[in-house]
Design a protein around this motif. Sequence first.
Motif, short mmCIF file in Angstrom:
data_model
loop_
_atom_site.label_atom_id
_atom_site.label_comp_id
_atom_site.label_asym_id
_atom_site.label_seq_id
_atom_site.Cartn_x
_atom_site.Cartn_y
_atom_site.Cartn_z
N SER A 154 57.90 3.09 38.68
CA SER A 154 57.97 4.50 38.43
C SER A 154 58.74 4.79 37.08
N LEU A 155 58.19 5.75 36.25
CA LEU A 155 59.07 6.25 35.19
C LEU A 155 59.53 5.22 34.33
N SER A 156 58.81 4.12 34.11
CA SER A 156 59.26 3.11 33.42
C SER A 156 59.58 3.53 31.79
N TYR A 157 58.60 4.20 31.38
CA TYR A 157 58.88 4.48 30.04
C TYR A 157 60.08 5.60 29.85
N GLU A 158 60.15 6.44 30.68
CA GLU A 158 61.52 7.35 30.75
C GLU A 158 62.87 6.28 30.91
N LYS A 159 62.86 5.68 31.63
CA LYS A 159 63.79 4.70 32.25
C LYS A 159 64.50 3.50 30.95
N ALA A 160 63.61 3.28 30.36
CA ALA A 160 63.77 2.41 29.18
C ALA A 160 64.22 3.17 27.94
N MET A 161 63.78 4.40 27.79
CA MET A 161 64.18 5.31 26.97
C MET A 161 65.81 5.67 26.97
N GLU A 171 76.05 17.33 22.01
CA GLU A 171 75.07 18.68 22.15
C GLU A 171 73.81 18.60 21.92
N GLU A 172 72.95 19.10 22.74
CA GLU A 172 71.40 19.22 22.50
C GLU A 172 70.96 17.89 21.85
N VAL A 173 70.99 16.88 22.58
CA VAL A 173 70.57 15.63 22.26
C VAL A 173 68.97 15.58 22.60
N LYS A 174 68.06 15.50 21.82
CA LYS A 174 66.83 15.39 21.64
C LYS A 174 66.30 13.78 21.77
N LEU A 175 66.47 13.26 22.88
CA LEU A 175 65.95 12.08 23.20
C LEU A 175 64.53 12.03 23.16
N LYS A 176 63.68 10.87 22.40
CA LYS A 176 62.59 10.77 22.46
C LYS A 176 62.31 9.15 22.24
N ASP A 177 61.24 8.48 22.70
CA ASP A 177 61.15 7.16 22.42
C ASP A 177 59.58 7.04 21.75
N MET A 178 59.40 7.16 20.37
CA MET A 178 58.01 7.20 19.76
C MET A 178 57.47 5.79 19.90
N ASP A 179 58.34 4.62 20.21
CA ASP A 179 57.61 3.38 20.20
C ASP A 179 57.40 2.77 21.69
N PHE A 180 57.23 3.80 22.50
CA PHE A 180 57.33 3.60 24.07
C PHE A 180 56.22 2.77 24.52
N MET A 181 54.99 2.47 23.92
CA MET A 181 54.20 1.77 24.18
C MET A 181 54.15 0.19 23.41
N GLU A 182 54.78 0.31 22.52
CA GLU A 182 54.86 -0.96 21.72
C GLU A 182 55.89 -1.91 22.15
N SER A 183 57.11 -1.41 23.05
CA SER A 183 58.04 -2.33 23.46
C SER A 183 57.68 -2.83 24.85
N ASN A 184 56.53 -3.27 25.26
CA ASN A 184 56.24 -3.55 26.79
C ASN A 184 56.83 -4.79 27.12
N ILE A 229 48.22 8.12 29.46
CA ILE A 229 49.15 8.02 28.74
C ILE A 229 48.66 7.30 27.32
N LYS A 230 48.99 8.13 26.30
CA LYS A 230 48.58 7.82 24.84
C LYS A 230 49.68 7.80 24.06
N ARG A 231 49.58 6.89 22.93
CA ARG A 231 50.69 6.96 22.03
C ARG A 231 51.32 8.15 21.51
N ILE A 232 50.73 9.17 21.57
CA ILE A 232 50.93 10.36 20.89
C ILE A 232 51.78 11.35 21.99
N ASP A 233 51.76 10.80 23.15
CA ASP A 233 52.43 11.79 24.46
C ASP A 233 53.70 10.89 24.76
N ILE A 234 54.62 11.04 24.00
CA ILE A 234 55.92 10.25 24.07
C ILE A 234 56.81 10.92 25.13
N PRO A 235 57.50 10.19 25.96
CA PRO A 235 58.44 10.42 26.52
C PRO A 235 59.62 11.17 25.95
N ARG A 236 60.09 12.49 26.37
CA ARG A 236 61.15 13.09 25.83
C ARG A 236 62.21 13.73 26.91
#
Length: 181
Positions: free
Chosen positions: A157-164, A136-149, A110-117
């Motif tokens: 399991s799936l903590s980044y996706e669940k937080a998003m 319609e066509e919601v494109k959900l992503k969390d670009m700050d996923f590693m900063e909000s620990n 997991i690196k900062r550039i590989d964000i959950p979507r």
Amino acid sequence: MNKLRTFSCLSCVAAVGLLAVFAPTQAAEVKITWEEPESYSDIRPTNESRKRFRERTLEELESHIVELAKDLPESQVLSMTVTNVDLAGQVWPSQFVGFGNGAGSDVRIIKRIDIPRMTFSYTLTDADGQVVVSGEEVKLKDMDFMESNIRRNRTESLSYEKAMLNDWFSDTFATQVAATH
């Protein structure tokens, strides 16, 4: 060919077991359609079959959405059609990242550039079938996923996706949740 994988709230609860015992009495019905999950960007396992990992991942995400929907009025129905999931990170063969001679399993890095979507459409309807809110066509992503620990349990399991999903849900359905409290 358009393959759909549909779970209903009831099948999700049955699959999880004990949730039925603790299911809230005031909760919206949830209907999720996972459209062509075999073609999603990244639901790639590290050390189990792709099919089993995909099924387990979708069940866990659906269970989480059902849990979030417990704060919505029971007269409402949340319908979602998910068209893509891209988990945080990337899966690499263990020998590519310095973990052995290739005999081991793959590793999710997991690196900062590989964000959950996640891409989906949704509709929340009331008891009369009237649309309360939709997208319609919601494109959900969390670009700050590693900063909000602070807000997530990284061992879950799936903590980044669940937080998003938590953030999207609270932003999208704040008015409906406030009405129930």
